[in-house]
Design a protein around this motif. Structure first.
Motif: not given
Length: 423
Positions: A95-115
């Motif tokens: 779930p913990a992502l760092v892409y192009q210098g930006i941090s995102h976390t599934v379950g915290y960051s997304y309107e359409n993606c989570g568990g």
């Protein structure tokens, strides 16, 4: 695609809702979520809402789907990823992502993606960071629990000791050393014990402490002292409430040597201070428990830091390589993530479970979003089975498996449980 999801709108504001997911883009993937274990960090997230450092502002208008210990099946693959992922593949997700210098976390960051949902759209950065992991096993719960197990594995890898004669750190716990897991009979503690006993590097002495006699008895039943002894590991379970001077008792188990590695699994000042009191020379404390209190502090002996070369660190989360290791060890039957699980629920049980998580006894709570089922302890299956044949069958299956959740129990649940009701 219509999904049913638990979405967060603010502090303590979780809602179970149905809504239409957008059509996937060429660099996205649509998945069906089969299992999602409920993490204490989701409870902390729900307590803090948009004040949580991983949660974006504006969730009152653009709510996010919670849940990040996720496994399921791929349903549709955007054109850009069809060379790598295929419809029908099972997946686990880092779930913990760092892409192009930006941090995102599934379950915290997304309107359409989570568990905590029935279907989700996996955003492109998950695939760009190789965080959508193909899972070859049968039991979905093992894939879900590879996330918390990766946190445990990462903590073991992050611990370190000094190398005599040079300024180099030897990474990992000390092989054949003396190790303590404080407050270690809870859900994450059970996984920590499992890895300590069955990972590639094992201690020679392993001491598990807690103040809950029921949790300690369950841990000792699942991890018999005799079995550890066959591997050359002296395993001890200690109820700290039995001793006026607990640190002295713990040191007595080490013949005065002290502990090379101490994992602290409770955000409690007294437990942290206890860890400091039992360390050996070159001992390492890993504070492996995320506190809510931003001002949590404890008294630490800096004389020992200077003259006994002790060191402290804290770890949070695991890397993708740690998840891969968890999946591999599970497939090899060297570890059994089911030791963490004590309760099962459907999607309708997620909100209440999440908001009350610290106050619900037992270990890990595992949800299956495709069904409806109130949160139920595995130990209560038999009693509920007097009025529900499905609970009776689950009790029978788990009873044959040392009262642990298992592949057979999951398969029965997914194939036989009514999709819309637990009646």
């Amino acid at each position: 695609m219509i999904t049913k999801a638990v979405r967060m709108y603010g502090e303590n504001d979780l809602r179970l809702e149905e809504f239409a997911l957008p059509a996937i883009k060429e660099d996205e993937i649509l998945v069906k979520v089969i299992s999602d274990s409920i993490c204490m960090s989701t409870y902390k997230e729900s307590r803090q809402g948009a004040n949580h450092k991983r949660v974006p502002e504006g969730i009152d208008k653009h709510p996010i789907i919670v849940g990040h210990e996720t496994a399921g099946n791929i349903v549709e693959v955007g054109r850009k990823w069809q060379h790598k992922y295929h419809v029908g593949d099972k997946f686990s997700l880092q779930p913990a992502l760092v892409y192009q210098g930006i941090s995102h976390t599934v379950g915290y960051s997304y309107e359409n993606c989570g568990g905590a949902c029935t279907y989700a759209v996996v955003p492109a950065e998950v695939m760009h960071t190789d965080s959508l992991l193909r899972y070859e096993g049968k039991a979905y719960y093992e894939a879900s629990l590879s996330e918390p197990m990766s946190c445990i594995i990462g903590a073991f890898h992050a611990s370190y000791h000094n190398t005599a004669g040079k300024y180099e750190h030897a990474m990992g716990i000390k092989k054949n050393g003396v190790m303590a897991i404080l407050a270690g009979a809870g859900p994450m503690g059970m996984g920590t014990i499992d890895y300590a006993l069955h990972g590639d590097i094992c201690p020679g002495v392993l001491v598990i402490t807690d103040i809950d006699s029921g949790r300690l008895k369950r841990a000792e039943r699942i991890f018999p002292v005799e079995e550890a002894g066959k591997k050359g590991i002296a395993l001890h379970f200690v109820n700290m409430s039995d001793f006026d001077k607990p640190a002295e008792h713990l040191r007595s188990l080490t013949n005065g040597h002290g502990f090379d590695d101490v994992f602290v699994l409770a955000p409690v000042s007294e437990v942290i201070e206890q860890a400091d009191q039992i360390l050996s020379y070159d001992g390492c404390i890993n504070f492996f428990s995320g506190p809510i209190d931003a001002n949590l502090s404890a008294k630490i002996n800096f004389y020992n830091i200077h003259y006994n070369s002790i060191h402290m660190l804290g770890t949070s989360g695991g890397y993708t390589s740690d998840m891969v290791e968890s999946l591999t060890l599970s497939a090899q039957k060297r570890i059994n993530p089911a030791v963490m699980i004590t309760h099962i629920c459907g999607i309708d049980g997620i909100i209440d479970t999440t908001l009350k998580l610290p106050h619900i006894p037992g270990g890990k709570k595992l949800s299956y979003p495709q069904i409806e089922m109130e949160l139920t302890a595995i130990e209560d299956f038999a009693q509920k089975g007097t009025n529900n044949r499905h609970f009776a069958k689950l009790a029978e299956i788990c009873g044959k498996n040392n009262d642990l959740w298992c592949e057979e129990a999951e398969a029965y649940l997914l194939n036989n449980w009514p999709a819309k009701s637990n009646k």
